[in-house]
Structures are given as C-alpha cells and as structure tokens.
Design a protein around this motif. Structure first.
Motif, PDB file in Angstrom:
ATOM      1  N   LYS A   1     -16.110   1.224  -3.444  1.00 10.40           N
ATOM      2  CA  LYS A   1     -14.714   1.566  -3.169  1.00 10.40           C
ATOM      3  C   LYS A   1     -14.645   2.904  -2.426  1.00 10.40           C
ATOM      4  O   LYS A   1     -15.521   3.764  -2.577  1.00 10.40           O
ATOM      5  CB  LYS A   1     -13.919   1.667  -4.472  1.00 10.40           C
ATOM      6  N   PRO A   2     -13.594   3.140  -1.627  1.00 16.72           N
ATOM      7  CA  PRO A   2     -13.481   4.392  -0.880  1.00 16.72           C
ATOM      8  C   PRO A   2     -13.454   5.615  -1.803  1.00 16.72           C
ATOM      9  O   PRO A   2     -12.821   5.591  -2.857  1.00 16.72           O
ATOM     10  CB  PRO A   2     -12.150   4.245  -0.137  1.00 16.72           C
TER      11      PRO A   2
ATOM     12  N   CYS B   1     -18.667  -4.148   2.303  1.00 15.54           N
ATOM     13  CA  CYS B   1     -17.412  -4.735   1.809  1.00 15.54           C
ATOM     14  C   CYS B   1     -16.175  -4.062   2.371  1.00 15.54           C
ATOM     15  O   CYS B   1     -15.057  -4.555   2.164  1.00 15.54           O
ATOM     16  CB  CYS B   1     -17.382  -4.675   0.278  1.00 15.54           C
ATOM     17  N   GLN B   2     -16.325  -2.935   3.055  1.00 14.34           N
ATOM     18  CA  GLN B   2     -15.169  -2.225   3.598  1.00 14.34           C
ATOM     19  C   GLN B   2     -15.650  -1.309   4.731  1.00 14.34           C
ATOM     20  O   GLN B   2     -16.826  -1.325   5.072  1.00 14.34           O
ATOM     21  CB  GLN B   2     -14.449  -1.437   2.502  1.00 14.34           C
ATOM     22  N   ASN B   3     -14.727  -0.541   5.335  1.00 16.79           N
ATOM     23  CA  ASN B   3     -15.075   0.218   6.542  1.00 16.79           C
ATOM     24  C   ASN B   3     -15.103   1.734   6.346  1.00 16.79           C
ATOM     25  O   ASN B   3     -15.378   2.461   7.305  1.00 16.79           O
ATOM     26  CB  ASN B   3     -14.097  -0.105   7.673  1.00 16.79           C
ATOM     27  N   TYR B   4     -14.784   2.221   5.153  1.00 22.28           N
ATOM     28  CA  TYR B   4     -14.774   3.668   4.941  1.00 22.28           C
ATOM     29  C   TYR B   4     -16.196   4.210   4.922  1.00 22.28           C
ATOM     30  O   TYR B   4     -17.102   3.617   4.325  1.00 22.28           O
ATOM     31  CB  TYR B   4     -14.074   4.024   3.632  1.00 22.28           C
TER      32      TYR B   4
ATOM     33  N   ASN C   1      -4.400   4.229   4.297  1.00 24.95           N
ATOM     34  CA  ASN C   1      -5.750   4.326   3.751  1.00 24.95           C
ATOM     35  C   ASN C   1      -5.743   4.057   2.251  1.00 24.95           C
ATOM     36  O   ASN C   1      -4.900   4.583   1.514  1.00 24.95           O
ATOM     37  CB  ASN C   1      -6.345   5.708   4.015  1.00 24.95           C
ATOM     38  N   GLU C   2      -6.688   3.269   1.809  1.00 29.89           N
ATOM     39  CA  GLU C   2      -6.750   2.876   0.409  1.00 29.89           C
ATOM     40  C   GLU C   2      -6.938   4.068  -0.520  1.00 29.89           C
ATOM     41  O   GLU C   2      -6.465   4.077  -1.652  1.00 29.89           O
ATOM     42  CB  GLU C   2      -7.900   1.882   0.219  1.00 29.89           C
TER      43      GLU C   2
ATOM     44  N   ILE D   1     -18.010   6.372   0.183  1.00 32.42           N
ATOM     45  CA  ILE D   1     -17.673   5.433  -0.891  1.00 32.42           C
ATOM     46  C   ILE D   1     -18.236   5.922  -2.215  1.00 32.42           C
ATOM     47  O   ILE D   1     -19.087   6.819  -2.262  1.00 32.42           O
ATOM     48  CB  ILE D   1     -18.257   4.034  -0.588  1.00 32.42           C
TER      49      ILE D   1
ATOM     50  N   THR E   1       0.813  -1.215   0.000  1.00 32.70           N
ATOM     51  CA  THR E   1       0.000   0.000   0.000  1.00 32.70           C
ATOM     52  C   THR E   1       0.848   1.267   0.000  1.00 32.70           C
ATOM     53  O   THR E   1       0.307   2.372  -0.048  1.00 32.70           O
ATOM     54  CB  THR E   1      -0.914   0.024   1.238  1.00 32.70           C
TER      55      THR E   1
ATOM     56  N   ASP F   1     -13.456   5.826   9.433  1.00 29.92           N
ATOM     57  CA  ASP F   1     -13.895   4.428   9.459  1.00 29.92           C
ATOM     58  C   ASP F   1     -15.221   4.397  10.215  1.00 29.92           C
ATOM     59  O   ASP F   1     -15.273   4.743  11.402  1.00 29.92           O
ATOM     60  CB  ASP F   1     -12.819   3.596  10.171  1.00 29.92           C
TER      61      ASP F   1
END
Length: 371
Positions: free
Chosen positions: A282-283, A267-270, A230-231, A273, A13, A210
C-alpha cells in the motif's frame, strides 16, 4: 467535555469534513458549508482538516462566551478586536484541549485565527445580510505589475496577532545524513532520504511520485505533478509542476529499490510503499515517514526531518554557487523571502561581503575629492 466534534465522511476518494454539535447531534451548517467549499476548491485534505479543527476550537470559545458566529459580525470594531485577541490567548492557555499538554506556539495560535478569518470572509461573500468582519475591513488599490497587468493589493487592519517566535530549524549536515543512511534497515528508507536530499521536494511531493509516469528513466529526472486523488493523501503544494535531476549513483540505487520490491510494487504505481505487515504494497503515508525518522533518531541520536533535508538541499546548492532564484524554483517557493529563511546567512558573512564590495568599488563616490 467538548461540545463540538470534527468528523469526516468519504465520497469515493474525496474527504468531506464537518463539525457536529454533541449536545443536539446536529451538524453546524455554516462552518460545514465552508469546509465543503474548501474541499471543492481542491484544497488538500490536511488543509481542510486543520481548518475544521480551528473552527471547532472557535465554536468552543464562542460557546463559553454565550455567543454565536453571526453575533460577532454585528459587533462594533473594538468589540470584534477584543473577541479575537481574547480567542488567541484562550488558545495560548491550551483551553482548546481536553487535557493539559504542551503550550501551543504563537505561530499555531495565529494560524488558527487566520482560518477563522477565512471562514468569516466566506460568510460575507455568501450572506451579505449577516454583516461584515470590521477587523478585516480591506483597503485595496489597483496597480500594474512589471508586465503591465493590473493587480489588486489588499491590506487588513487587524494587528492583534501574537508575536511569532523565530523557528530555529537547522539544515541537516552531510555527515549526519550519511550516518542515518547507514543506520537504515531497508533500502526504501534510504532511497526516501536520498531523494529528498537531492531534489529538495516536500515529503508530500515525494510520496505522490508515480514510478511509471513521474520518473524520466532516460534523463534521471524526478517529476512532481499535482493530483488531488492520491490514495495516501500526498499532494504537491500550490498545485505546481516541477522536476529535478538526481545523481547517477542515486538513480542506480532507485533501480535497485525497484528490483528489490518489484512484487510489492506491481499492484500499484506509487514509488514509496509499505514493505511489511498487513498493508505491505500500500502507498506509504506521511505519518509512517515521521515514525521512521523518530526511530532513526533513537538509534543514532541524530535528529533529521524531511524539512531539515530540504534546508540541506538549499544550503548545499547555495554553497555550490546556485543563484537564489534557482533555489527558489527548485524548492517550489512562491516568494524569495521564504527561500532566504532556509539559508544559513549570518551577520559575519554579510559584513565580509560588504567589505569585499567596498574594496572592489572604493572610488565609486569620489570621496577623495571631498576631503
């Protein structure tokens, strides 16, 4: 045609930036080593990227002068000064761009030069045999601060920066925010605007939230933590921790948003999105946020940016009677002077405040006895 190219290589990353010479396709070792140092020091990818371009511009400039980085270190003080002042005007004329565009701000040119200076200071620390940057010959003295801790104060001798223009950034107005909120086509954009207006957080801080770990659902608190992985490359500036309370209405709207996009969020924590297209779930990234504000401006003829919302936060809290120190802490500013620049303090207001003070403290000097 440009001689130097800024490239980026990912290791997991982590983003590592480098500068390549397009004539021999070799990596420029000194600036690339410096950029790697900045990355390993946990500077944000955007900060390292800006430094990479600043150094690539500087290398282009030196190439036109048939100089290299170490040649400048061996110069006399006056010659070094001339090189850097000339570099500033080279930037100002837009010679660092392949195509003619808008003239860069003086502030931007100065920022590029400061990146170059940081690079040279790194070289001095790593390779003392190369010489020193005499235009940054530091004078330093040690003084105790308010709690007795010894602090090193440094000042440098370079005074050739371009005079910076005053930034005329006005705060967003409440009625403007309401109109833009009404023009939004989805609750994600509405929530984003509401949270910046109510917390004063930077856009990078908001995008890094998050929704599992950073929201206190019982007390209606939003928290900011520094993370360098962070992505979406979102970061909390200055690696600080802060928290802010949001209104009950905005909290209810937050819950509504989480319910509306629960499938995409699973699917993620952000918190924020993408909600359409191939990247749905996705973020959200900074560029997408600015694209949204641009669309809103075309739709409403109202210009609002995340920075204008931060200024709205500062001014509305000041009008509500918050002390400057509280506003400074809420905004995450290191220096109170930065906070003051956010506030609409005008000369008339200062004069009125002075008048009221003197009316309350009229006999403080006993002047009537001097007459």
């Amino acid at each position: 045609m440009k001689k130097y190219l800024v490239g980026m290589q990912k290791d997991g990353t982590v983003k590592y930036y480098y500068i390549r010479n397009l004539e021999n396709y070799e990596i420029e070792l000194l600036p690339t080593k410096y950029l790697a140092h900045k990355t390993k020091s946990r500077r944000s990818p955007n900060t390292v990227r800006r430094s990479a371009f600043a150094l690539s511009f500087y290398l282009e400039y030196l190439s036109g002068k048939e100089l290299d980085v170490t040649d400048v270190l061996r110069m006399k003080f006056t010659d070094q000064t001339e090189v850097f002042i000339d570099f500033l005007y080279w930037l100002k004329q837009g010679k660092h761009k392949e195509e003619n565009g808008t003239t860069p701000r003086n502030e931007t040119c100065n920022a590029y030069l400061k990146d170059v200076f940081r690079f040279y200071l790194f070289i001095e620390m790593e390779y003392q045999s190369f010489g020193s940057l005499k235009v940054l010959s530091y004078n330093q003295f040690i003084t105790p601060n308010a709690v007795g801790v010894r602090k090193v104060i440094k000042s440098h001798s370079f005074h050739g920066y371009l005079k910076e223009e005053e930034r005329d950034v006005k705060p967003a107005e409440q009625d403007e925010i309401v109109r833009v909120l009404q023009a939004c086509t989805n609750c994600r954009d509405q929530l984003l605007i509401l949270l910046i207006a109510e917390t004063g957080f930077r856009i990078g801080e908001i995008l890094g939230v998050d929704y599992i770990r950073d929201i206190d659902y019982e007390n209606h608190l939003l928290k900011v933590y520094f993370r360098d992985d962070n992505e979406n490359d979102a970061r909390a500036k200055n690696a600080e921790y802060r928290k802010a309370k949001i209104s009950d209405d905005t909290f209810e709207f937050l819950i509504y948003y989480l319910s509306e996009y629960r499938k995409e969020l699973q699917c993620q924590n952000y918190l924020f999105i993408n909600i359409t297209g191939d990247t749905a779930g996705k973020p959200l990234k900074v560029d997408s946020v600015y694209d949204m504000f641009t669309r809103m401006e075309k739709k409403t003829n109202i210009k609002i940016t995340p920075h204008m919302l931060r200024r709205y936060f500062a001014n509305s809290r000041r009008e509500a009677g918050w002390p400057l120190e509280l506003i400074q802490k809420a905004l995450g500013h290191k220096h109170l002077e930065t906070t003051v620049k956010y506030l609409n303090i005008v000369d008339d207001e200062l004069l009125d405040a002075s008048q009221k003070y003197y009316e309350q403290q009229q006999p403080m000097y006993g002047i009537e006895k001097l007459l």
